[in-house]
Scaffold this motif. Structure first.
Motif, PDB file in Angstrom:
ATOM      1  N   ASP A 113      -0.513 -40.441 -23.123  1.00  0.00           N
ATOM      2  CA  ASP A 113      -1.801 -39.962 -23.777  1.00  0.00           C
ATOM      3  C   ASP A 113      -2.756 -39.074 -23.063  1.00  0.00           C
ATOM      4  O   ASP A 113      -3.410 -38.390 -23.333  1.00  0.00           O
ATOM      5  N   LEU A 114      -2.666 -39.349 -21.529  1.00  0.00           N
ATOM      6  CA  LEU A 114      -3.749 -38.583 -20.594  1.00  0.00           C
ATOM      7  C   LEU A 114      -3.119 -37.054 -20.805  1.00  0.00           C
ATOM      8  O   LEU A 114      -4.067 -36.319 -20.882  1.00  0.00           O
ATOM      9  N   ALA A 115      -1.794 -36.651 -20.946  1.00  0.00           N
ATOM     10  CA  ALA A 115      -1.365 -35.266 -21.158  1.00  0.00           C
ATOM     11  C   ALA A 115      -1.994 -34.781 -22.646  1.00  0.00           C
ATOM     12  O   ALA A 115      -2.286 -33.814 -22.636  1.00  0.00           O
ATOM     13  N   ARG A 116      -1.788 -35.729 -23.524  1.00  0.00           N
ATOM     14  CA  ARG A 116      -2.258 -35.381 -24.930  1.00  0.00           C
ATOM     15  C   ARG A 116      -3.864 -35.096 -24.668  1.00  0.00           C
ATOM     16  O   ARG A 116      -4.462 -34.132 -25.323  1.00  0.00           O
ATOM     17  N   TYR A 117      -4.486 -35.852 -23.925  1.00  0.00           N
ATOM     18  CA  TYR A 117      -5.856 -35.658 -23.927  1.00  0.00           C
ATOM     19  C   TYR A 117      -6.429 -34.308 -23.053  1.00  0.00           C
ATOM     20  O   TYR A 117      -7.259 -33.449 -23.408  1.00  0.00           O
ATOM     21  N   ARG A 118      -5.683 -34.080 -22.046  1.00  0.00           N
ATOM     22  CA  ARG A 118      -5.887 -32.996 -21.294  1.00  0.00           C
ATOM     23  C   ARG A 118      -5.696 -31.866 -22.083  1.00  0.00           C
ATOM     24  O   ARG A 118      -6.327 -30.707 -21.987  1.00  0.00           O
ATOM     25  N   LYS A 119      -4.670 -31.760 -22.582  1.00  0.00           N
ATOM     26  CA  LYS A 119      -4.048 -30.499 -23.749  1.00  0.00           C
ATOM     27  C   LYS A 119      -5.288 -30.476 -24.628  1.00  0.00           C
ATOM     28  O   LYS A 119      -5.526 -29.359 -24.808  1.00  0.00           O
ATOM     29  N   SER A 121      -8.199 -31.248 -24.296  1.00  0.00           N
ATOM     30  CA  SER A 121      -9.520 -30.749 -23.718  1.00  0.00           C
ATOM     31  C   SER A 121      -9.375 -29.148 -23.207  1.00  0.00           C
ATOM     32  O   SER A 121     -10.465 -28.336 -23.439  1.00  0.00           O
ATOM     33  N   THR A 122      -8.272 -28.779 -22.931  1.00  0.00           N
ATOM     34  CA  THR A 122      -8.109 -27.358 -22.493  1.00  0.00           C
ATOM     35  C   THR A 122      -8.143 -26.331 -23.724  1.00  0.00           C
ATOM     36  O   THR A 122      -8.715 -25.599 -23.788  1.00  0.00           O
ATOM     37  N   PHE A 123      -7.628 -27.035 -24.945  1.00  0.00           N
ATOM     38  CA  PHE A 123      -7.718 -26.125 -25.974  1.00  0.00           C
ATOM     39  C   PHE A 123      -9.201 -26.246 -26.451  1.00  0.00           C
ATOM     40  O   PHE A 123      -9.578 -24.894 -26.732  1.00  0.00           O
ATOM     41  N   VAL A 124      -9.995 -27.044 -26.391  1.00  0.00           N
ATOM     42  CA  VAL A 124     -11.348 -27.137 -26.703  1.00  0.00           C
ATOM     43  C   VAL A 124     -12.223 -26.066 -25.671  1.00  0.00           C
ATOM     44  O   VAL A 124     -12.950 -25.205 -26.359  1.00  0.00           O
ATOM     45  N   LYS A 125     -11.732 -26.030 -24.535  1.00  0.00           N
ATOM     46  CA  LYS A 125     -12.586 -24.959 -23.378  1.00  0.00           C
ATOM     47  C   LYS A 125     -12.160 -23.598 -24.054  1.00  0.00           C
ATOM     48  O   LYS A 125     -13.028 -22.748 -23.760  1.00  0.00           O
ATOM     49  N   LYS A 126     -10.831 -23.583 -24.055  1.00  0.00           N
ATOM     50  CA  LYS A 126     -10.478 -21.983 -24.490  1.00  0.00           C
ATOM     51  C   LYS A 126     -11.136 -21.720 -25.673  1.00  0.00           C
ATOM     52  O   LYS A 126     -11.590 -20.559 -25.726  1.00  0.00           O
ATOM     53  N   ALA A 127     -11.319 -22.515 -26.855  1.00  0.00           N
ATOM     54  CA  ALA A 127     -11.873 -21.934 -27.922  1.00  0.00           C
ATOM     55  C   ALA A 127     -13.330 -21.800 -27.606  1.00  0.00           C
ATOM     56  O   ALA A 127     -13.746 -20.883 -28.171  1.00  0.00           O
ATOM     57  N   MET A 128     -14.101 -22.830 -26.790  1.00  0.00           N
ATOM     58  CA  MET A 128     -15.525 -22.401 -26.492  1.00  0.00           C
ATOM     59  C   MET A 128     -15.634 -20.894 -25.831  1.00  0.00           C
ATOM     60  O   MET A 128     -16.487 -20.040 -25.946  1.00  0.00           O
TER      61      MET A 128
END
Length: 500
Positions: A113-119, A121-128
């Motif tokens: 779940d931690l890996a899923r959460y980080r993935k 979060s990374t996607f959101v940051k890239k989108a921003m």
């Protein structure tokens, strides 16, 4: 108060983790676990939490991670910064989330779940980041398109060929009465020449800083010498000026039609590509403020010369208000807009803010208040109403400055009023007006005439426009010392409570 959401909106991973029993948590404790940050929540019951005020937040995370029974941690008090640790063991009861208050809580989750959460979060940051870059590119593209459009309009209006500037200038002034038609020599019907930019640049040594006479909101003024030896003053409108094309055209339109010994004379203008220039007669003694407010040069103005300057400015304003072919309200009369020739004779300048009133009209209204605070009448500064009486107010301020050698916006520590008008008004009521007369004149003046001029100045700055005299009356009062003057009423911008 922040809006309270009754169900905390965090990831399903965090919800699942909060519901686990201590025994099950221990069985799942393995390498790769970590914490998910849940922002702005009401912390779980702290009565069952373990508190250690000596631990930093990073150390708190390490200790909680090494203990399989530790389900969450948080700062003991965010106002304390990095120190203070709260750790929870067992089930967590978290029911509320705040939009802008609350405290950050770090909830334990397993490796998957931690890996899923980080993935995520990374996607959101890239989108921003992608959205930010796209917005920036769109903004730059829009700016470039606007600049190109503006440049094309200027090129269409003024022409790129210097030889075509006369023809382009004709179209530029199409909306100005009396300035439409140009003859083959580049002169307007009122004999205002249009200069080539290269000629003006050569006369000013390419607008050298050595030739700069001064600066204003419009740009800079330069001294120039034409091929035949005539000295000129060139007003160059800055591309970043607060004034624009309307003020430039307004000044050409007005001053080209005015002929009076106490108004500055315009020789010509230049409109070429991005350049807008006004060419005036050169006045070697610069502006009145360079004498009045200079500790050395003010002594060159004795009482007779000061009176001549005040009288000349009054006659110039009277001409604008009633004797010229147009009724003109200057709107920006001040010491820096009164120029002095070689004999220190005054000439009113800078008509960029002036307005024409037709026929018997003596008043107008604007949403755009322009001018200089300290010289602006109250009805104009506060309500946008300008009239010949607002010019009279400005003249009254100038007259008091000429007599005292002090600026109106100065602060007078021995007086409850923080402007010249209030200070003079206070001395007038006490019969001590001679205390404010410029000492550089060494008492070489007629006390009776000085007091008379102070009284005229106070009449001009009365609070209500109807109480102020017209400029023709001011000229009459200045020129006839035997005429009895009325008593002035309270000036504008005076708060009598300041004396309490």
């Amino acid at each position: 108060m922040a809006t309270v959401v009754q169900t905390m909106q965090i990831s399903s991973t965090a919800h699942a983790c909060l519901a686990l029993s201590p025994s099950l948590r221990a069985s799942l404790c393995r390498s790769g676990e970590g914490f998910v940050k849940v922002e702005r929540v009401k912390l779980p019951d702290t009565s069952t939490a373990h508190v250690d005020m000596n631990l930093s937040l990073n150390k708190c995370e390490q200790e909680c991670l090494s203990d399989c029974n530790c389900t969450a941690y948080s700062s003991a008090n965010e106002t304390m910064g990095e120190f203070g640790c709260l750790k929870w063991y067992g089930d967590l009861m978290v029911t509320r989330e705040y939009s802008d208050l609350g405290q950050d809580l770090y909830v334990r989750v397993d490796a998957i779940d931690l890996a899923r959460y980080r993935k995520k979060s990374t996607f959101v940051k890239k989108a921003m980041v992608a959205l930010s870059v796209s917005a920036l590119l769109l903004l730059l593209l829009g700016s470039l398109m606007y600049c190109r459009m503006l440049k094309r309009k200027r090129a269409d209006r003024r022409g790129r060929n210097p030889l075509a500037s006369v023809t382009t200038s004709s179209a530029y002034f199409n909306d100005l009465p009396g300035l439409k038609d140009l003859n083959s020599e580049g002169r307007q019907k009122n004999d205002l020449p249009l200069f080539d930019f290269k000629t003006v640049a050569a006369a000013t040594n390419n607008f050298s800083s050595v030739n700069e006479l001064g600066q204003g909101g419009f740009g800079s003024v330069y001294k120039g010498v034409m091929n035949h030896g005539t000295e000129i003053a060139v007003k160059r409108l800055s591309k970043y000026s607060g004034q624009g094309n309307e003020e430039f055209k307004n000044e050409v339109r007005l001053i080209a039609k005015l002929q009076h010994r106490n108004l500055v004379k315009i020789i010509g203008c230049c409109i070429q590509e991005d350049e807008e220039l006004l060419i005036y007669e050169y006045l070697p003694n610069n502006s009145l403020d360079s004498f009045l407010f200079d500790d050395t040069r003010r002594s060159l103005l004795n009482w007779e010369k000061r009176f001549e300057i005040a009288y000349g400015v009054a006659r110039g304003l009277m001409y604008l208000h009633q004797d010229s072919s147009l009724r003109i309200i200057h709107r920006d009369l001040k010491a820096s807009n009164v120029l002095l020739d070689v004999a220190l004779n005054p000439k009113i300048s800078d008509f960029g803010m002036a307005r024409i009133c037709g026929g018997d009209q003596i008043e107008g209204k604007t949403k755009r208040v322009v001018g200089t605070y300290g010289y602006m009448a109250p009805e104009y500064a506060l309500q946008g109403r300008f009239s010949i009486k607002s010019d009279v107010y400005s003249y009254g301020v100038l007259l008091l400055e000429i007599i005292t050698g002090q600026r109106n916006n100065g602060c007078y520590h021995m007086s409850p009023f923080c402007n010249l008008i209030g200070h003079v008004w206070e001395l007038w009521k006490e019969g001590k007006c001679t205390d404010i007369v410029d000492r550089s004149m060494d008492n070489a003046y007629s006390e009776e005439m000085v007091l008379r001029c102070i009284q005229i100045g106070l009449l001009c700055v009365q609070r209500y426009a109807l109480d102020r005299p017209t400029m023709s009356t001011v000229v009459f009062m200045l020129g006839n010392a035997d005429v009895l003057l009325p008593s002035p009423k309270q000036p504008a911008f005076i708060d009598e409570s300041a004396r309490q």
